[in-house]
Design an enzyme around this catalytic site. Structure first.
Site, PDB file in Angstrom:
ATOM      1  N   TYR A   1       0.662  -1.073   0.086  1.00 35.96           N
ATOM      2  CA  TYR A   1      -0.080   0.038   0.157  1.00 35.96           C
ATOM      3  C   TYR A   1       1.041   1.282   0.019  1.00 35.96           C
ATOM      4  O   TYR A   1       0.678   2.315  -0.755  1.00 35.96           O
ATOM      5  CB  TYR A   1      -0.830   0.164   1.105  1.00 35.96           C
ATOM      6  CG  TYR A   1      -1.981   1.279   1.430  1.00 35.96           C
ATOM      7  CD1 TYR A   1      -3.198   1.031   0.484  1.00 35.96           C
ATOM      8  CD2 TYR A   1      -1.659   2.226   2.069  1.00 35.96           C
ATOM      9  CE1 TYR A   1      -3.848   2.093   0.689  1.00 35.96           C
ATOM     10  CE2 TYR A   1      -2.595   3.118   2.048  1.00 35.96           C
ATOM     11  CZ  TYR A   1      -3.771   3.251   1.268  1.00 35.96           C
ATOM     12  OH  TYR A   1      -4.480   4.239   1.300  1.00 35.96           O
TER      13      TYR A   1
ATOM     14  N   LYS B   1       0.974   4.147  -2.919  1.00 36.63           N
ATOM     15  CA  LYS B   1       0.587   5.736  -2.846  1.00 36.63           C
ATOM     16  C   LYS B   1       1.788   6.600  -3.134  1.00 36.63           C
ATOM     17  O   LYS B   1       1.521   7.687  -3.615  1.00 36.63           O
ATOM     18  CB  LYS B   1      -0.045   5.833  -1.301  1.00 36.63           C
ATOM     19  CG  LYS B   1      -1.232   5.019  -1.102  1.00 36.63           C
ATOM     20  CD  LYS B   1      -2.350   5.785  -2.212  1.00 36.63           C
ATOM     21  CE  LYS B   1      -3.614   4.873  -1.733  1.00 36.63           C
ATOM     22  NZ  LYS B   1      -4.655   5.543  -2.810  1.00 36.63           N
TER      23      LYS B   1
HETATM   24  N1  LIG Z   1      -9.655   5.286   4.663  1.00 39.48           N
HETATM   25  C1  LIG Z   1      -8.318   5.814   4.854  1.00 39.48           C
HETATM   26  O1  LIG Z   1      -7.832   5.863   5.957  1.00 39.48           O
HETATM   27  C2  LIG Z   1      -7.821   6.291   3.629  1.00 39.48           C
HETATM   28  C3  LIG Z   1      -6.400   7.292   3.981  1.00 39.48           C
HETATM   29  C4  LIG Z   1      -5.897   7.757   2.947  1.00 39.48           C
HETATM   30  C5  LIG Z   1      -6.372   7.529   1.462  1.00 39.48           C
HETATM   31  N2  LIG Z   1      -7.327   6.511   1.374  1.00 39.48           N
HETATM   32  C6  LIG Z   1      -7.645   6.138  -0.106  1.00 39.48           C
HETATM   33  O2  LIG Z   1      -8.985   6.488  -0.216  1.00 39.48           O
HETATM   34  C7  LIG Z   1      -9.588   5.927  -1.311  1.00 39.48           C
HETATM   35  C8  LIG Z   1     -11.103   5.553  -0.927  1.00 39.48           C
HETATM   36  O3  LIG Z   1     -10.710   4.464  -0.077  1.00 39.48           O
HETATM   37  P1  LIG Z   1     -11.826   4.259   1.333  1.00 39.48           P
HETATM   38  O4  LIG Z   1     -11.123   4.661   2.602  1.00 39.48           O
HETATM   39  O5  LIG Z   1     -12.876   5.343   1.000  1.00 39.48           O
HETATM   40  O6  LIG Z   1     -12.273   2.871   1.129  1.00 39.48           O
HETATM   41  P2  LIG Z   1     -13.619   2.038   0.628  1.00 39.48           P
HETATM   42  O7  LIG Z   1     -13.463   0.754   0.951  1.00 39.48           O
HETATM   43  O8  LIG Z   1     -14.862   2.643   1.507  1.00 39.48           O
HETATM   44  O9  LIG Z   1     -13.569   2.702  -0.711  1.00 39.48           O
HETATM   45  C9  LIG Z   1     -12.924   1.988  -1.960  1.00 39.48           C
HETATM   46  C10 LIG Z   1     -13.779   2.152  -3.074  1.00 39.48           C
HETATM   47  O10 LIG Z   1     -12.848   1.692  -4.034  1.00 39.48           O
HETATM   48  C11 LIG Z   1     -13.543   0.703  -5.077  1.00 39.48           C
HETATM   49  N3  LIG Z   1     -12.922  -0.383  -5.658  1.00 39.48           N
HETATM   50  C12 LIG Z   1     -11.800  -1.323  -5.153  1.00 39.48           C
HETATM   51  N4  LIG Z   1     -11.352  -2.107  -5.960  1.00 39.48           N
HETATM   52  C13 LIG Z   1     -11.941  -1.345  -7.175  1.00 39.48           C
HETATM   53  C14 LIG Z   1     -11.619  -1.750  -8.456  1.00 39.48           C
HETATM   54  N5  LIG Z   1     -10.965  -2.759  -9.097  1.00 39.48           N
HETATM   55  N6  LIG Z   1     -12.214  -1.014  -9.515  1.00 39.48           N
HETATM   56  C15 LIG Z   1     -13.281  -0.185  -9.115  1.00 39.48           C
HETATM   57  N7  LIG Z   1     -13.457   0.185  -8.002  1.00 39.48           N
HETATM   58  C16 LIG Z   1     -12.762  -0.469  -6.855  1.00 39.48           C
HETATM   59  C17 LIG Z   1     -14.685  -0.139  -4.009  1.00 39.48           C
HETATM   60  O11 LIG Z   1     -15.587  -0.471  -4.602  1.00 39.48           O
HETATM   61  C18 LIG Z   1     -15.077   1.327  -3.085  1.00 39.48           C
HETATM   62  O12 LIG Z   1     -16.037   1.854  -3.846  1.00 39.48           O
HETATM   63  C19 LIG Z   1      -8.553   4.631  -1.609  1.00 39.48           C
HETATM   64  O13 LIG Z   1      -7.682   5.067  -2.708  1.00 39.48           O
HETATM   65  C20 LIG Z   1      -7.734   4.664  -0.245  1.00 39.48           C
HETATM   66  O14 LIG Z   1      -6.320   4.212  -0.614  1.00 39.48           O
HETATM   67  C21 LIG Z   1      -8.082   6.013   2.274  1.00 39.48           C
END
Ligand SMILES: NC(=O)c1ccc[n+]([C@@H]2O[C@H](COP(=O)([O-])OP(=O)(O)OC[C@H]3O[C@@H](n4cnc5c(N)ncnc54)[C@H](O)[C@@H]3O)[C@@H](O)[C@H]2O)c1
Length: 279
Positions: free
Chosen positions: A160, A164
């Protein structure tokens, strides 16, 4: 893009977590939305809720790792909305583990969704933006992990973390390439956010096999102390309206950025010595 009213945004991973938070904030600005996720029903339900606020919103499933699927999703977007102004590359998966703990398929899955998925969407949408010559904004979802490692309490997450870091380079290169064509690129860098990211296996496809039995340390802690995804959405839209490249949501990330810079900058002292000695 100061005025988002009437614009059309495609949000990958827009049916859940941060993507949905961004969708809510864009809807509040009067933006029309295509929510893209692995779970079509969930995307359509989320879109129906947002459409009730008076905007046009649709939901569709699309695996962003697959070029054909992304092409079909883009065709759907242009057919349904007539144009696309904003692409939010938010879809992503979380995965823990050190280098000797994760399997090759785990590594491929994280890289394919988090990095290749962003490439696929940009490779499909950027030519369409260029063809139409319309103003466009591409928003990529990075993380605090664009700048360093997350708090040790969350455990190791080498795949991961790598994914990023890659998005920082990708977004910076993309910005330089498309800026002369009038396109804006932003990189969102949040710390922990209370979402289902550590339950990402729900969207893992069969080609990546079974999950390697790695203990993820992050799930419960992120859910407990993470930021509200709606707050991330509000900050993201504020940054988008200012055409900012970096959109950083958590204040402590300042220290991570400083540490990375200080360590690399100090290493240059040795470079100077080596060049005197060997150069
Ligand atoms: N939650 C955290 O702490 C955090 C922090 C920094 C960045 N992020 C980033 O935010 C983004 C969203 O994550 P989140 O935290 O909302 O989690 P989440 O699991 O709620 O959302 C992830 C989304 O990605 C979609 N997804 C996964 N694989 C996919 C694919 N192959 N094709 C299309 N869609 C796909 C899922 O359907 C879901 O809608 C990610 O890129 C994650 O790395 C999250």
């Amino acid at each position: 893009m100061k005025n988002l009213s009437g614009k059309v945004a495609v949000i990958t991973g827009g049916n859940s977590g941060i993507g949905l938070g961004i969708a809510r904030s864009l809807a509040a600005e009067g933006c029309n939305l295509l929510l893209v996720g692995m779970d079509e029903e969930k995307a359509q339900r989320a879109a129906a809720d947002l459409a009730a606020t008076g905007i046009k919103a649709l939901g569709i499933s699309c695996d962003v790792t697959k070029r054909d699927a992304v092409e079909a999703m883009a065709d759907f977007a242009y057919d349904a909305f007539g144009t696309v102004d904003i692409l939010v590359n938010n879809a992503g998966v979380g995965y823990g583990g050190q280098v000797f703990e994760i399997g090759e398929q785990d590594w491929d899955w994280v890289m394919d969704v988090n990095v290749k998925g962003v490439f696929q969407c940009c490779a499909v949408f950027v030519p369409r933006f260029l063809e139409r010559g319309t103003e466009a904004h591409i928003v990529n979802m990075g993380s605090e992990q664009c700048f360093g490692l997350s708090d040790p309490q969350f455990g190791s997450m080498i795949a991961y973390n790598t994914s990023k870091h890659a998005l920082l380079g990708f977004s910076d290169a993309l910005r330089r390439d498309v800026a002369p064509k009038g396109m804006i690129v932003s990189l969102i860098c949040p710390g922990p956010v209370a979402t289902e990211i550590w339950n990402a296996e729900r969207g893992r496809t069969a080609e990546y096999g079974d999950r390697n039995p790695v203990a993820d340390g992050a799930g419960d802690a992120v859910a407990e102390m993470g930021m509200d995804p709606d707050l991330v959405g509000k900050i993201t839209v504020a940054g988008m309206k200012d055409d900012d490249f970096y959109i950083i949501t958590h204040d402590y990330i300042r220290g991570m950025i400083q540490d990375r810079y200080d360590e690399a900058y100090a290493a240059m002292d040795k470079t100077d010595r080596w060049l005197k000695e060997f150069g």
